[in-house]
Design an enzyme around this catalytic site. Structure first.
Site, short mmCIF file in Angstrom:
data_model
loop_
_atom_site.label_atom_id
_atom_site.label_comp_id
_atom_site.label_asym_id
_atom_site.label_seq_id
_atom_site.Cartn_x
_atom_site.Cartn_y
_atom_site.Cartn_z
N GLU A 51 0.85 -1.20 0.00
CA GLU A 51 0.00 0.00 0.00
C GLU A 51 0.88 1.25 0.00
O GLU A 51 1.65 1.47 0.94
CB GLU A 51 -0.91 0.01 1.22
CG GLU A 51 -1.76 1.27 1.35
CD GLU A 51 -2.55 1.32 2.64
OE1 GLU A 51 -2.87 2.45 3.09
OE2 GLU A 51 -2.84 0.26 3.23
N LYS A 140 -11.70 -1.66 6.75
CA LYS A 140 -10.46 -1.46 7.50
C LYS A 140 -10.80 -0.90 8.88
O LYS A 140 -11.32 0.21 8.99
CB LYS A 140 -9.53 -0.49 6.75
CG LYS A 140 -8.20 -0.26 7.45
CD LYS A 140 -7.30 0.67 6.68
CE LYS A 140 -7.63 2.13 6.94
NZ LYS A 140 -6.57 3.04 6.44
#
Length: 228
Positions: A51, A140
């Protein structure tokens, strides 16, 4: 990547690579030009879900180049996305998944329409359910350090199908606990990356990556055996 219909909600599945290797390395640096050697070290250690955060300068300028450089070896996603136009720009540049620190259905919809997995951030049950109901691939939990792995069991009470990825303050021990509790993957930043962007030993980063991904895979196998 095709979408699937679940309870009348369009949802892009969690990528197979992430299901097989449930660790996302979260990278923040002074500039995106610093990313490549660190990604190489992570991939060498078996962590290949990466990421790249938009809080790092130069991500959009270099994203297409980085995606091409690691094509076939790593899955490059973009995080700290806070608007739908940012998500679209990242996808157009080659991002394979999108991560947000907030719950914004417009971002989720932009990703679903593009067939790209999206992991919107939230902490409360209301936020997390909102992201999941909008079509998130997984939600998340952020910052995960504020609740701990036991929170997942509580969420699964009213939301038994919800898929969770914890992020924020997740180290090796915490990653193992979250996976054992049934998290689909874990996002790990500082505890994994360490001093890699400050001249640290990249071979040491490779060893940390190898240790983490082996521990998480073992925890996942244990979770599957336990039915979590």
């Amino acid at each position: 990547m095709s979408t699937q219909l679940s309870n009348a909600i369009q949802r892009v599945p969690v990528p197979e690579l992430l299901s097989a290797n449930p660790v996302v390395a979260v990278l923040r640096a002074a500039h995106a030009s610093e990313y490549a050697p660190v990604i190489e070290a992570l991939v060498a250690g078996g962590v290949n879900n990466i990421e790249l955060t938009l809080s790092t300068r130069g991500v959009f300028e270099l994203l297409a180049e980085i995606c091409e450089q690691f094509d076939g070896r790593a899955q490059i996603g973009v995080g700290t996305v806070t608007t739908a136009p940012e998500a679209r720009q990242a996808i157009a540049s080659g991002a394979r998944f999108i991560v947000t620190p907030v719950t914004d259905p417009e971002i989720v919809d932009a990703c679903v329409q593009a067939g790209i997995p999206v992991f919107p951030g939230g902490l409360t049950p209301t936020e997390l359910h909102r992201g999941w109901a909008a079509g998130a691939s997984a939600v998340k939990v952020f910052p995960a350090s504020q609740v701990g792995a036991g929170y997942l069991k509580d969420l699964r009470g009213p939301f038994p199908q919800i898929q969770v990825i914890p992020s924020g303050g997740v180290g090796v021990a915490e990653a193992i606990e979250w996976i054992k509790a049934g998290a689909v993957a874990v996002s790990v930043g500082g505890p994994l990356v360490g001093d890699a962007f400050k001249g640290g030993d990249l071979s040491a980063l490779t060893e940390r990556a190898r240790t983490l991904q082996l521990a998480v895979r073992a925890a996942r196998d244990e979770a599957v055996s336990a039915g979590n």
